[in-house]
Design an enzyme around this catalytic site. Structure first.
Site, short mmCIF file in Angstrom:
data_model
loop_
_atom_site.label_atom_id
_atom_site.label_comp_id
_atom_site.label_asym_id
_atom_site.label_seq_id
_atom_site.Cartn_x
_atom_site.Cartn_y
_atom_site.Cartn_z
N HIS A 74 0.83 -1.68 0.03
CA HIS A 74 0.50 0.36 0.07
C HIS A 74 0.74 1.56 -0.29
O HIS A 74 0.37 2.10 -0.80
CB HIS A 74 -1.13 -0.24 1.19
CG HIS A 74 -2.24 0.73 1.01
ND1 HIS A 74 -1.95 1.81 -0.24
CD2 HIS A 74 -3.53 1.36 2.11
CE1 HIS A 74 -3.94 2.33 0.25
NE2 HIS A 74 -4.48 1.92 1.40
N LYS A 101 -27.41 1.21 -7.63
CA LYS A 101 -26.95 2.60 -7.96
C LYS A 101 -28.14 3.26 -9.06
O LYS A 101 -28.71 4.63 -8.76
CB LYS A 101 -25.53 2.70 -8.51
CG LYS A 101 -25.05 4.51 -8.99
CD LYS A 101 -23.58 4.43 -10.01
CE LYS A 101 -23.72 3.68 -12.00
NZ LYS A 101 -22.52 4.19 -11.94
#
Length: 670
Positions: free
Chosen positions: A387, A466
């Site tokens: 990360h 959505k």
């Protein structure tokens, strides 16, 4: 002035004029949309809608390539013109912070915290803030070095258990007919990955831009998408990035493959700089696997990357000193475009694959590398991402690019054979002793002990997605964040200090700011939802207030008007000055509200794609939640620690689904 100089000057002016005209006429943006369509259209039908029907396919492709070369914006075009990261006003930050602690303290505790904050504002906070302003005058991103060093590189904890994230590439049945071998799949994954490598080399990845304003985003993190590596240090690690664009020079052309405890270098680019074909890549993989079948298991050197960073650094130093071959091998791995690991695990779905990629094994993951792709025996594919060099959006871009390209390729053709010799994979053999073998065994044992404590699930909510949310003119991300708050409140009977990432990429080298999405507005709504005496109309009104509040704080965070990054900078300066840590950072409310990495819900939207990801909880009694909002469904992953009796991923998931149904009912009732 020579004729050559005059010629170049005229050329430069002509190109600048061409760029200006293209920009003013909308041609640049049109080419950008075509580039994005070529990368992310999941079918040929989607591409055909953007094509000129009266032009032959070959000519159309040639014209598009020329248009991209002439009118396309280079990936890193705007880097020098991006605004510097601002320092927000001190009062704004402290007011935001005070507002964010209210859900977690009593009225009396709030008075005490307010007094501490105002004392800081009128005292040492002023001088620290002034130092930050001075730093910002000489650094275009005043937090960049601190954030990388203190949040990531100085951490001594195991990367897969505290820092790395995982992503999954879903595949539809038409991609893999029955009888397909692992090598068929991996060769396509690699071929598509190398196509992305080529686009980056040519700087033809379109610049990300804000949807509403069109402002360009910083693309610096994309330099670390390939050939980026974290090297362990005794007290602090470092990041090395070996990728170069064509204009900057040569770039690594090989990958590292992990198989049966052994490590191989595999060339993926020919002498002309073009990626090898799927058939050529497949032949190399077959050679490699055949070699492994004829030998015993290797020493699993990669397991060392799962351990404590200081212990790994010392072992690595010993390996380098022991034999120059080890130093060479480590350098080869560090420069790899990606790492690919063959895994014998048989995950049945995305949730199991994500778990396996994140913490399933330490034996064939090179956790230091930005991208280790894991190919499972069951045919599924996932990646483990380190990360520190880049945020999740780079991993999301990678995953969605692979998904879209593979969807468009369609069924694989097993009959393809190479029409030229291919380079044989080279095994990287390490010289090690019993002490290093013991270190490998110890690291693996420790990893298994902690990794087995993690639970991770990846359900889908299929009632709606959505499309339904947007039909009420609501923002899908705010909607999901609000649902998470109700889910936790219902399950645990209290609000959860929550981290959600907001991008700061409109600024030079911007990364993230924290959205503290557990607000008083959402807490008031949660309480009302669990109170049968509150009228439905009032519940709906409170929900709308909570949704509006989330949109507001997300917008503020994206514009560097949150509170966490500013407070982080002030704390770093105080610690560096050797003065007593200001009371604002030792006050109980700071930890209770999530400060210092104590957020109970660690969450992030991974976009509107079908490619899920997974992360770890930030605290032992918390959850890590990533989610994707598609047109007709919401997919999410939840992680937790089995040893914590307070939390349950399954129960949290059930509560999330109930919250989403309750919210729909509120919307439909009036």
């Amino acid at each position: 002035m020579s004729l050559t100089t005059v010629h170049r000057t005229v050329q430069d002016y002509a190109l600048q004029l061409l760029e200006y005209v293209a920009s003013r006429t909308g041609l640049t943006e049109a080419v950008r949309k075509l580039q994005l369509a070529r990368q992310f259209a999941a079918s040929d039908d989607e591409l055909k809608q953007l094509q000129l029907k009266w032009l032959p396919g070959g000519l159309q492709e040639w014209l598009l390539e020329k248009a991209i070369q002439v009118f396309g914006e280079p990936t890193w075009k705007y880097q020098d013109s991006l605004p510097p990261l601002p320092v927000p006003p001190l009062k704004n930050t402290l007011d935001k912070y005070l507002e964010s602690v209210k859900p977690f303290v009593t009225a009396e505790e709030y008075k005490q915290t307010e007094a501490v904050v105002r004392e800081f504002e009128e005292g040492v906070g002023q001088s620290l803030h002034q130092q930050l302003l001075e730093r910002a005058k000489v650094k275009r991103n005043w937090i960049e070095e601190w954030w990388l060093d203190l949040v990531y590189l100085r951490s001594r904890h195991s990367l897969p258990l505290t820092s790395n994230i995982a992503g999954f590439i879903p595949m539809t049945d038409h991609m893999w007919p029955s009888g397909v071998e692992q090598e068929d799949q991996v060769s396509l994954y690699l071929w598509v990955s190398m196509h992305l490598w080529k686009l980056l080399r040519k700087e033809q990845i379109p610049v990300d831009k804000a949807v509403l304003t069109g402002r360009p985003f910083c693309m610096d993190q994309f330099r670390n998408m390939l050939s980026a590596h974290r090297i362990p240090g005794v007290t602090m690690d470092k990041i090395v990035s070996h990728f170069r664009t064509e204009s900057k020079g040569p770039s690594p052309t090989h990958i590292t493959v992990l198989c049966k405890g052994r490590v191989f270098k595999m060339e993926c680019v020919d002498q002309e700089g073009e990626p090898l074909t799927p058939a050529e890549l497949k032949m190399q993989l077959q050679m490699l696997k055949q070699q492994c079948e004829n030998m015993s298991e290797g020493p699993h050197i990669s397991a060392l990357t799962a351990g404590n960073r200081t212990e790994w650094a010392k072992t690595r130093e010993k390996m380098v000193e022991m034999d120059p071959v080890n130093a060479h091998n480590l350098s080869v791995i560090e420069k790899s475009i990606v790492v690919v690991a063959f895994d014998d695990a048989m995950p049945k779905d995305g949730g199991e694959a994500l778990y396996q990629a994140l913490v399933g094994s330490s034996r064939n993951r090179w956790f230091d590398h930005f991208n280790t792709g894991v190919v499972f025996k069951s045919g599924l594919y996932a990646s483990n991402f380190e990360h520190s060099p880049a945020d999740g959006m780079v991993a999301v871009y990678w995953g969605y690019f692979l998904f879209a390209q593979l969807q468009r390729i369609g069924p694989i053709h097993k009959a393809q054979v190479p029409d030229r010799p291919v380079p044989e994979p080279e095994e990287l053999i390490f010289i090690i002793d019993e002490e290093i073998r013991d270190a490998i065994a110890h690291t693996e044992e420790t990893f298994i002990k902690h990794a087995s404590d993690m639970e991770l699930i990846c359900p889908s909510f299929t009632d709606y997605g959505k499309k339904f949310i947007r039909s009420f003119k609501l923002h899908p991300d705010s909607y999901m964040q609000t649902a998470l708050q109700l889910a936790y409140f219902r399950l645990h009977g209290k609000p959860a200090p929550t981290y959600e990432s907001a991008t700061l990429r409109q600024y030079y080298h911007g990364r993230t700011e924290t959205v503290r999405s557990c607000t008083m507005e959402v807490v008031n709504w949660c309480k009302a939802m669990l109170d049968n005496t509150v009228p439905v109309e009032e519940k709906k009104e409170l929900m709308m207030v909570a949704l509006k509040k989330h949109i507001q704080i997300m917008d503020e965070a994206k514009n560097m008007l949150g509170c966490d990054r500013h407070l982080f900078g002030l704390q770093v300066l105080a610690q560096g000055a050797g003065i007593p840590l200001p009371s604002i950072f030792t006050d109980a409310a700071y930890t209770k509200s999530g400060g210092g990495g104590n957020f109970v819900l660690s969450t992030s939207l991974l976009g509107y794609t079908p490619c899920p990801g997974a992360t770890y909880p930030m605290v032992h009694h918390g959850y890590g939640i990533f989610y994707n909002i598609q047109s007709d469904r919401i997919m999410y992953t939840i992680s937790g620690w089995k040893s914590c009796k307070e939390t349950s991923a399954e129960e949290m998931s059930a509560s999330i689904q109930q919250s989403l149904r309750d919210m729909r009912q509120l919307l439909m009732m009036s």
